[in-house]
Design a protein around this motif. Structure first.
Motif, PDB file in Angstrom:
ATOM      1  N   SER A  44       0.820  -1.214   0.000  1.00  0.00           N
ATOM      2  CA  SER A  44       0.000   0.000   0.000  1.00  0.00           C
ATOM      3  C   SER A  44       0.850   1.259   0.000  1.00  0.00           C
ATOM      4  N   GLU A  45       0.256   2.309  -0.526  1.00  0.00           N
ATOM      5  CA  GLU A  45       0.886   3.626  -0.506  1.00  0.00           C
ATOM      6  C   GLU A  45       0.989   4.102   0.939  1.00  0.00           C
ATOM      7  N   THR A  46       2.130   4.691   1.285  1.00  0.00           N
ATOM      8  CA  THR A  46       2.312   5.258   2.621  1.00  0.00           C
ATOM      9  C   THR A  46       2.283   6.779   2.522  1.00  0.00           C
ATOM     10  N   GLU A  47       2.383   7.427   3.640  1.00  0.00           N
ATOM     11  CA  GLU A  47       2.465   8.893   3.658  1.00  0.00           C
ATOM     12  C   GLU A  47       3.893   9.364   3.397  1.00  0.00           C
ATOM     13  N   LYS A  48       4.851   8.449   3.428  1.00  0.00           N
ATOM     14  CA  LYS A  48       6.254   8.807   3.207  1.00  0.00           C
ATOM     15  C   LYS A  48       6.504   9.156   1.752  1.00  0.00           C
ATOM     16  N   ARG A  49       7.503  10.000   1.554  1.00  0.00           N
ATOM     17  CA  ARG A  49       7.972  10.351   0.217  1.00  0.00           C
ATOM     18  C   ARG A  49       9.490  10.215   0.198  1.00  0.00           C
ATOM     19  N   HIS A  50      10.015   9.814  -0.946  1.00  0.00           N
ATOM     20  CA  HIS A  50      11.459   9.732  -1.156  1.00  0.00           C
ATOM     21  C   HIS A  50      11.750  10.504  -2.428  1.00  0.00           C
ATOM     22  N   VAL A  54       6.179   8.655  -4.244  1.00  0.00           N
ATOM     23  CA  VAL A  54       5.358   7.906  -3.294  1.00  0.00           C
ATOM     24  C   VAL A  54       6.107   6.652  -2.858  1.00  0.00           C
ATOM     25  N   VAL A  55       6.080   6.372  -1.564  1.00  0.00           N
ATOM     26  CA  VAL A  55       6.708   5.173  -1.004  1.00  0.00           C
ATOM     27  C   VAL A  55       5.609   4.158  -0.667  1.00  0.00           C
ATOM     28  N   TYR A  56       5.839   2.901  -1.036  1.00  0.00           N
ATOM     29  CA  TYR A  56       4.913   1.800  -0.762  1.00  0.00           C
ATOM     30  C   TYR A  56       5.573   0.828   0.204  1.00  0.00           C
ATOM     31  N   TYR A  84       8.573  -2.644  -8.884  1.00  0.00           N
ATOM     32  CA  TYR A  84       8.880  -1.864  -7.681  1.00  0.00           C
ATOM     33  C   TYR A  84      10.353  -2.031  -7.338  1.00  0.00           C
ATOM     34  N   VAL A  85      10.956  -0.959  -6.845  1.00  0.00           N
ATOM     35  CA  VAL A  85      12.372  -0.970  -6.462  1.00  0.00           C
ATOM     36  C   VAL A  85      12.444  -0.728  -4.963  1.00  0.00           C
ATOM     37  N   VAL A  90      13.675   2.798   3.462  1.00  0.00           N
ATOM     38  CA  VAL A  90      12.602   3.686   3.016  1.00  0.00           C
ATOM     39  C   VAL A  90      11.355   2.880   2.680  1.00  0.00           C
ATOM     40  N   GLY A  91      11.463   1.984   1.716  1.00  0.00           N
ATOM     41  CA  GLY A  91      10.338   1.202   1.238  1.00  0.00           C
ATOM     42  C   GLY A  91      10.467   0.992  -0.255  1.00  0.00           C
ATOM     43  N   TYR A  92       9.350   0.733  -0.899  1.00  0.00           N
ATOM     44  CA  TYR A  92       9.338   0.460  -2.339  1.00  0.00           C
ATOM     45  C   TYR A  92       8.879   1.690  -3.118  1.00  0.00           C
ATOM     46  N   LEU A  93       9.520   1.920  -4.254  1.00  0.00           N
ATOM     47  CA  LEU A  93       9.109   2.958  -5.198  1.00  0.00           C
ATOM     48  C   LEU A  93       8.740   2.277  -6.503  1.00  0.00           C
ATOM     49  N   ARG A  94       7.790   2.853  -7.223  1.00  0.00           N
ATOM     50  CA  ARG A  94       7.460   2.310  -8.542  1.00  0.00           C
ATOM     51  C   ARG A  94       8.583   2.678  -9.498  1.00  0.00           C
ATOM     52  N   ARG A  95       9.090   1.695 -10.201  1.00  0.00           N
ATOM     53  CA  ARG A  95      10.203   1.912 -11.126  1.00  0.00           C
ATOM     54  C   ARG A  95       9.863   2.973 -12.167  1.00  0.00           C
ATOM     55  N   GLU A  96       8.626   2.982 -12.640  1.00  0.00           N
ATOM     56  CA  GLU A  96       8.217   3.933 -13.679  1.00  0.00           C
ATOM     57  C   GLU A  96       8.245   5.379 -13.180  1.00  0.00           C
TER      58      GLU A  96
END
Length: 108
Positions: A44-50, A54-56, A84-85, A90-96
């Motif tokens: 799921s999407e979190t409130e965190k940003r990198h 959006v961080v998942y 996802y990377v 931090v968490g996962y980011l969408r590669r795109e």
């Protein structure tokens, strides 16, 4: 298989009684399988940003679903196979969403 990634058909309830429910497909990781249900954790999407992205992360909460809710199975336990990377700490980011020249090793 525990840890396997799946796509799950999720019903989204409308905020009012006048609209029909909507449906989305969400990625999840299998936690445990039983004869009558499967326990999962949604990605799921979190409130965190990198770097404004959006961080998942996988939810802490375990959700029980029926096997019929699964719309697809991945041949992996790694969200990288679905685009996802993982950014350590931090968490996962969408590669795109990343720059074309981005490499996760840039964060080390």
């Amino acid at each position: 298989m525990e840890g396997q990634l799946v796509d799950v058909h999720v019903e989204i309830q409308p905020l009012d009684d006048e609209n029909e429910p909507d449906y989305v497909i969400m990625m999840a990781k299998i936690v445990e399988e039983y004869d009558y249900k499967i326990e999962i954790r949604y990605l799921s999407e979190t409130e965190k940003r990198h770097e404004e992205q959006v961080v998942y992360n996988f939810d802490e909460e375990i959700t029980a679903i029926t096997k019929e809710s699964i719309t697809g199975y991945y041949d992996s336990t790694d969200p990288d196979c679905a685009g996802y990377v993982l950014i350590d700490g931090v968490g996962y980011l969408r590669r795109e969403d990343l720059d074309d020249d981005y490499s996760p090793s840039d964060d080390e």
